[in-house]
Structures are given as structure tokens and as C-alpha cells.
Design a protein around this motif. Structure first.
Motif, PDB file in Angstrom:
ATOM      1  N   ASN A 157      84.733  34.986 -43.044  1.00  0.00           N
ATOM      2  CA  ASN A 157      85.361  34.158 -44.060  1.00  0.00           C
ATOM      3  C   ASN A 157      85.980  35.009 -45.160  1.00  0.00           C
ATOM      4  O   ASN A 157      85.452  36.060 -45.530  1.00  0.00           O
ATOM      5  CB  ASN A 157      84.322  33.213 -44.669  1.00  0.00           C
ATOM      6  CG  ASN A 157      83.836  32.180 -43.681  1.00  0.00           C
ATOM      7  OD1 ASN A 157      84.552  31.260 -43.338  1.00  0.00           O
ATOM      8  ND2 ASN A 157      82.615  32.347 -43.205  1.00  0.00           N
ATOM      9  N   GLN A 204      87.304  31.393 -49.069  1.00  0.00           N
ATOM     10  CA  GLN A 204      86.537  30.483 -48.215  1.00  0.00           C
ATOM     11  C   GLN A 204      85.050  30.531 -48.570  1.00  0.00           C
ATOM     12  O   GLN A 204      84.374  29.496 -48.603  1.00  0.00           O
ATOM     13  CB  GLN A 204      86.755  30.842 -46.745  1.00  0.00           C
ATOM     14  CG  GLN A 204      88.140  30.473 -46.237  1.00  0.00           C
ATOM     15  CD  GLN A 204      88.455  31.059 -44.878  1.00  0.00           C
ATOM     16  OE1 GLN A 204      87.881  32.084 -44.467  1.00  0.00           O
ATOM     17  NE2 GLN A 204      89.367  30.424 -44.154  1.00  0.00           N
ATOM     18  N   ILE A 224      82.896  27.340 -49.796  1.00  0.00           N
ATOM     19  CA  ILE A 224      81.625  26.940 -49.181  1.00  0.00           C
ATOM     20  C   ILE A 224      80.538  26.835 -50.249  1.00  0.00           C
ATOM     21  O   ILE A 224      79.791  25.849 -50.317  1.00  0.00           O
ATOM     22  CB  ILE A 224      81.217  27.950 -48.087  1.00  0.00           C
ATOM     23  CG1 ILE A 224      82.170  27.850 -46.894  1.00  0.00           C
ATOM     24  CG2 ILE A 224      79.765  27.725 -47.650  1.00  0.00           C
ATOM     25  CD1 ILE A 224      82.059  29.008 -45.921  1.00  0.00           C
ATOM     26  N   PRO A 267      85.042  28.042 -41.278  1.00  0.00           N
ATOM     27  CA  PRO A 267      84.469  27.915 -42.619  1.00  0.00           C
ATOM     28  C   PRO A 267      83.605  26.664 -42.779  1.00  0.00           C
ATOM     29  O   PRO A 267      82.540  26.723 -43.403  1.00  0.00           O
ATOM     30  CB  PRO A 267      85.708  27.869 -43.516  1.00  0.00           C
ATOM     31  CG  PRO A 267      86.720  28.690 -42.779  1.00  0.00           C
ATOM     32  CD  PRO A 267      86.497  28.342 -41.331  1.00  0.00           C
ATOM     33  N   GLY A 315      79.715  26.611 -43.610  1.00  0.00           N
ATOM     34  CA  GLY A 315      79.247  25.840 -44.757  1.00  0.00           C
ATOM     35  C   GLY A 315      78.049  24.974 -44.419  1.00  0.00           C
ATOM     36  O   GLY A 315      77.107  24.848 -45.212  1.00  0.00           O
ATOM     37  N   TYR A 323      75.112  27.304 -44.209  1.00  0.00           N
ATOM     38  CA  TYR A 323      74.732  27.758 -45.555  1.00  0.00           C
ATOM     39  C   TYR A 323      73.958  26.668 -46.289  1.00  0.00           C
ATOM     40  O   TYR A 323      72.922  26.936 -46.914  1.00  0.00           O
ATOM     41  CB  TYR A 323      75.988  28.140 -46.329  1.00  0.00           C
ATOM     42  CG  TYR A 323      75.747  28.597 -47.753  1.00  0.00           C
ATOM     43  CD1 TYR A 323      75.017  29.749 -48.026  1.00  0.00           C
ATOM     44  CD2 TYR A 323      76.275  27.881 -48.830  1.00  0.00           C
ATOM     45  CE1 TYR A 323      74.807  30.178 -49.328  1.00  0.00           C
ATOM     46  CE2 TYR A 323      76.072  28.304 -50.135  1.00  0.00           C
ATOM     47  CZ  TYR A 323      75.339  29.452 -50.378  1.00  0.00           C
ATOM     48  OH  TYR A 323      75.134  29.867 -51.672  1.00  0.00           O
TER      49      TYR A 323
END
Length: 310
Positions: A2, A6, A10, A133, A137, A140
């Protein structure tokens, strides 16, 4: 891999989930009755019970330029011991709120959360094969919120292997699986967080796999402007004593108000150092002025700031 933008995007999405703002609330202090994490703090809500909050504060205090290190230092042994009675320390909570005004705390949080959460999330995404991405995300968010590995395995068992069905189908299935898990959990605090998966589902429906800006997530705009704005609730002025502070319309806000509230909270209970001077702060200020032989005006003038040594 990323791009920096990005990555910011995120993290902005998860910041919205965690604290309601794109840039994150670096001074967020939350204690939810029954929450196993107990006292939580910062942009990504690190917790007392995990030990991570203590580690974060040690990193901050180890920086020679940390403005609030001397006020936090007496509490560090209790963080090391994971003393859950810290949940009830109102003065500590106000010090934590005030640290958001120190750029060193903001930088410390960014570096800490990158090391603890971002690095782990990107490793997890790489291990599965997730590259978009939006997919990163989702990983994450789950890394911060918890139970990524459990939901990963449940998704693969029910929907099929990532290599077989492809990234978009697998991530879509993961979001649905995780939403169901959150909705049916016996924990009410988890039930209340289904909005996280609903937000990702909406991005999937819109085909926003590349997270190209601008975006709107839960009613908040994510753009280069909002990603790089001064974090909400952080103040870099005015200097304490440079103006009289009183109840006005609109209410006065700023660094001087925050430090006034912090000074008052050392001896006067029932005040929140949010940097907003309202009637509650004025009432506490009057009590302080009366106790210290100052005119009980409810106005913070230079003499009041000097007495509080802020």
C-alpha cells in the motif's frame, strides 16, 4: 504494498470506528463498566489490561521532550503492575487527555500503533494473499478489534480457501462472517460494533477496493484534506495567561483552557480536561479561587494561571 496515502486512508477508516474522527482522537480516554480491557486510551484505544497502555506511556515518558512525563511518571509502576484501580484515577485521565496537545505523544502513538497493529496486520494480510487496500483495511480493523485468526479460519471453513475463491469473494465472506459473530456474541459490547462490518460491506458494494479518495465512511469524509488536518480536540495555543478565560458564547477552547482544567483537577474533583470552558469548569474554578484567597469570579486571569502554575 500500500502507498502512504492508502495506509493513511485505512487507518482513517479505523480511526472513525474507534473514536469517530478521521485523524483519530489522541486524547480519548474511555472506561466502560465490564470491559475486560479496562482503562483505554489514544487513537487506537490501547488498554490497561493488555499491558500495552503502560508500554505506550513508557515510550512517551522516555522521550526527553515529553511535556507531561513528570505528571505521568508516578503512575508508571501501577501501569507495570496492571493495577486496575487506575480506572478510577480522574487526575490521571485528565493528564492523558492533555498529552494529546503534545506532538511528541501524537508521534509516539503513531509509531507505537504502527509497530503493534499495522505491522501485524500487513503480515497477516500477506500470509493470506490479500493485496487490495480495502482487504488490508479489513485485516487491520480485525487486528485492532480482535479475533482475526479465529474469523479467518471460520471464513475459510465456510466459504472456501482464499486461493480457490479469490480475494474479493473471500474478503466479502469474511466481513459477513465477522458481522454474524459480532451480532450473535454473548458480549453486548461486541454486539454494538457490527457497524464496523456494515461500513466495510458498504465499501464492498461500491467497489471501493482501491480506497481511492475521497470516500465517505459512517458520514465522515476521508480526503487528503481531512487526513492531514490537525487532529480534533488537539490544541497548540493560546499560551496560559495570555487572555482571560470565562464562560462566553461560543465557548472558549484551547491549550490554556485544557491546562487550567488539568491544574484544577489536581485538587478539585469533578472536572474533565477537554479544553472547553463551560459552566462546569467555571464552578470548579470559583471553588478553587475561594479556597486560595483569590476573587471568586469564575474568570481565569493571569493571577489564577500563576497560582495554578500552568
Amino acid at each position: 504494498m500500500n502507498t502512504p496515502t492508502q495506509k493513511q486512508t485505512i487507518q482513517g477508516i479505523v480511526n472513525i470506528f474507534e473514536t469517530g474522527t478521521v485523524t483519530g482522537d489522541y486524547g480519548s480516554v474511555v472506561v466502560i463498566p465490564g470491559d475486560t480491557g479496562h482503562l483505554t486510551f489514544g487513537r487506537s484505544q490501547t488498554t490497561l489490561a493488555s499491558g500495552n497502555l503502560g508500554k505506550l506511556l513508557h515510550q512517551y515518558c522516555d522521550n526527553p521532550g515529553a511535556k507531561f512525563a513528570s505528571k505521568l511518571a508516578p503512575f508508571l509502576p501501577r501501569f507495570d503492575a496492571i493495577d486496575l484501580t487506575l480506572d478510577n484515577e480522574q487526575y490521571l485521565q485528565n493528564v492523558l487527555r492533555a498529552t494529546a496537545d503534545d506532538h511528541i505523544m501524537r508521534e509516539t502513538q503513531d509509531a507505537f500503533f504502527d509497530a503493534v497493529y499495522w505491522a501485524a496486520a500487513t503480515r497477516s494480510a500477506d500470509a493470506v494473499g490479500i493485496t487490495t487496500p480495502l482487504g488490508v483495511g479489513v485485516v487491520y480493523d480485525s487486528t485492532i478489534h480482535g479475533s482475526w485468526a479465529k474469523m479467518r479460519d471460520t471464513t475459510t471453513a465456510s466459504a472456501g480457501a482464499f486461493a480457490t475463491i479469490g480475494e474479493q469473494a473471500w474478503v466479502t465472506a469474511y466481513v459477513a462472517t465477522r458481522r454474524n459473530w459480532l451480532a450473535t456474541s454473548s458480549r453486548k459490547d461486541l454486539n454494538a460494533t457490527v457497524y464496523r462490518m456494515d461500513a466495510f460491506s458498504r465499501l464492498i458494494e461500491l467497489g471501493e477496493w482501491g480506497l481511492e479518495l475521497p470516500l465517505v465512511v459512517r458520514g465522515s469524509e476521508i480526503s487528503l484534506l481531512t487526513l492531514n488536518a490537525m487532529p480534533k480536540g488537539c490544541y497548540d495555543g493560546p499560551v496560559p495567561g495570555s487572555r482571560n478565560v470565562s464562560v462566553q458564547a461560543p465557548l472558549l477552547t484551547g491549550l490554556d483552557v485544557r491546562l487550567l482544567q488539568l491544574g484544577l483537577s489536581a485538587s478539585q474533583p469533578g472536572i474533565k480536561a477537554d479544553g472547553v470552558f463551560g459552566r462546569g469548569t467555571a464552578t470548579v474554578l470559583q471553588a478553587y479561587q475561594t479556597a486560595h484567597g483569590l476573587p471568586a469570579t469564575g474568570v481565569a486571569d493571569a493571577a489564577t494561571f500563576a497560582a495554578l502554575a500552568v
